[in-house]
Enzyme design. Structure first.
Site, PDB file in Angstrom:
ATOM      1  N   ASP A 151      41.900  33.226  40.664  1.00 28.73           N
ATOM      2  CA  ASP A 151      41.870  34.691  40.649  1.00 28.73           C
ATOM      3  C   ASP A 151      42.350  35.329  41.950  1.00 28.73           C
ATOM      4  OD1 ASP A 151      39.602  33.786  42.003  1.00 28.73           O
ATOM      5  OD2 ASP A 151      38.182  34.790  40.682  1.00 28.73           O
ATOM      6  N   MET A 187      37.588  30.811  39.469  1.00 29.59           N
ATOM      7  CA  MET A 187      37.787  29.454  39.960  1.00 29.59           C
ATOM      8  C   MET A 187      36.512  28.614  39.814  1.00 29.59           C
ATOM      9  SD  MET A 187      40.070  30.199  43.377  1.00 29.59           S
ATOM     10  CE  MET A 187      40.345  28.451  43.717  1.00 29.59           C
ATOM     11  N   HIS A 188      36.684  27.305  39.995  1.00 29.08           N
ATOM     12  CA  HIS A 188      35.596  26.341  40.200  1.00 29.08           C
ATOM     13  C   HIS A 188      34.779  25.983  38.950  1.00 29.08           C
ATOM     14  CE1 HIS A 188      36.554  27.453  44.253  1.00 29.08           C
ATOM     15  NE2 HIS A 188      35.867  28.574  44.242  1.00 29.08           N
TER      16      HIS A 188
END
EC number: 2.7.1.17
Length: 485
Positions: free
Chosen positions: A236, A79-80
């Site tokens: 995830d 992520m991110h």
């Protein structure tokens, strides 16, 4: 047949399953991380795509008959990460990853420019999230920011290559800092604080919905005979929750990976920004989740093993399967800063209570207990937000250690269940979401829990002793925070 692809930090993994969710084959391709400056962490998006082609090729070579019948692909991913594209969808710079800490000042600027941001986003703005990374680029690489026309997350860049579509799912988008997490929609106010607008964002779909179709040329390349839908997928942890069956409210898992996660599904948006709880959308509709995140779980024992010139498995195995009492030493696992509950990128760990009697065994036990106490911090933060759970699945590399699981179970005072059978990670969860998208199936019926291979029960006497030790740990944590300041 269905494929799940997980775009991780250290590798891209793929799993091929049949209509009954039996795993037919898996494949993995390693990735490297670039750290051009202290606190920086980057990857080339092309490396994700090359690795994706490699794992799909491996599945095609080993399972050509099954590949011909593939009907859906699901995506999971770290992520991110910030992937910046120009008007022609060309990558403008290396992607800035989730564990990059350069944008601490930009977090403060975003919250100052949008005082309601925590209410909209439901989280404290942290350097790991996507929004402050774009503010950093605007300040330090203004020519790149000016050319940016689209911002994608890692798995969504792979989706673009697979389908030609620009889309993201709710769970991954919830970690950007631009989503109204309760409304499951982009927030104009949050985007404006980052000097962006909706034109810079992909369209949003639920993780179990269709986001596009696989390009025919790619279907031909890998021997797939029919049209293939690509599901929205998930970040995830949300995808892993789909893999382990943690999709109904109150279901939970503890992930002992490089970092650590205490994940609980909820039926509502329930933020607790005061304790740095992550409150995100789930990868299935009308569901949210909370996470407590610690940055150094198995990383902590790997660090100690390097100091002793050993390996982590040898250190933990030497303790046996259970401990009789807490270690007299304490360890705070803040080797790379901490998220929940401290939200301090500059926080660092430490040992305390060391005496002449301290040895490999006592220090190893202290490290395992320190990580367990960090999970207890996460549990306390989730409880403060009104989220409870009765038991949790145990996943991740650290879950292979019986002694570590027994410590965590006693510290949390919760039974921990080990899943039986197939892999239940992000790639498997993504494959389940592909089933939902291709067959228009109910995620609650597809994403069911596996069988239980074993249950680790908390030891009541040890749990009482750990309550006292946890109080000492909190004193150590407070002292380390003062030092960091």
């Amino acid at each position: 047949m269905f494929i799940g692809i997980d775009i991780g930090t250290s590798s891209v993994k793929a799993v091929l399953i049949d209509e009954h969710q039996a795993v037919l084959a898996t494949a993995s391709e390693a990735l490297a991380v670039s750290r051009p400056h202290p606190g920086h962490s980057e990857q080339d998006p092309q490396a994700w795509w090359d690795a994706t082609l490699a794992v799909l090729g491996a599945l095609a070579r080993t399972q050509p008959e099954a590949m011909r019948a593939v009907a859906g692909i699901g995506l999971s991913g770290q992520m991110h990460g910030a992937v910046l594209l120009d008007a022609d969808h060309k990558v403008l710079r290396p992607a800035i990853l989730w564990n990059d800490t350069r944008s601490e000042a930009e977090c403060l600027a975003l919250e100052a420019d949008c005082p309601e941001l925590r209410t909209i986003f439901g989280n404290i703005m942290m350097p790991g999230f996507t929004a402050p990374k774009l503010r950093w680029v605007e300040t330090h690489e203004p020519e790149i920011f000016a050319r940016t026309r689209l911002v994608l997350l890692p798995k969504d860049y792979v989706r673009l290559q697979l389908t030609g579509e620009t889309a993201s799912d709710m769970s991954d988008a919830a970690g950007t800092g631009w989503l109204d997490v309760a409304a499951r929609d982009w927030s104009d106010a949050a985007l404006q604080a980052g000097h962006l607008d909706r034109s810079h964002m992909p369209r949003l779909v639920e993780g179990s919905a269709v986001s596009g179709l696989l390009r025919p040329a790619l279907a031909d390349r890998f021997g797939i005979s029919g049209a293939v839908v690509v599901a929205g997928g998930g970040g995830d942890n949300a995808a892993s929750a789909c893999g382990i069956g943690a999709v109904r409210p109150g279901t939970a898992f503890v992930s002992l990976g490089t970092s650590g996660v205490l994940f609980a599904s909820t039926d509502r948006f329930a933020p607790n920004t005061a304790s740095a709880v992550h409150a995100f959308c789930h990868a299935v509709p009308d569901t949210w989740h909370q996470m407590g995140v610690i940055l150094s779980a198995t990383d902590s024992i790997e660090w100690l093993a390097r100091l002793f010139g050993s390996d982590a498995a040898s250190l933990t195995t030497a303790l046996g399967e259970r401990v009789a009492a807490p270690s007299r030493a304490l360890f705070a696992p803040y080797l790379a800063g901490e998220r929940t509950p401290h939200n301090m990128a500059g926080l660092r760990g430490g040992f305390a209570g060391l005496g002449h009697e301290a040895d490999r065994a006592s220090m190893t036990q202290a490290v395992l207990e320190g990580v367990a106490f960090a999970f207890r911090d996460c549990q306390e933060a989730l409880t403060d937000a009104g989220t409870g759970y009765d038991r949790a699945w145990a996943v991740g590399g650290g879950a292979r250690s019986p002694v570590w699981l027994s410590i965590v179970a006693s510290v949390l005072r919760r039974p921990l269940d080990l899943p039986a059978g197939a892999d239940s990670g992000g790639a498997f969860g993504a494959a389940r979401l592909a089933i939902c998208a291709a067959r228009h199936a109910d995620p609650l019926e597809v994403c069911t829990p596996p069988g239980i291979a074993a249950t680790i029960e908390p030891d009541p006497a040890l749990a009482d002793a750990y309550d006292l030790a946890y109080g000492r740990y909190r004193i150590l944590a407070d002292g380390l925070k003062q030092l960091a300041r």
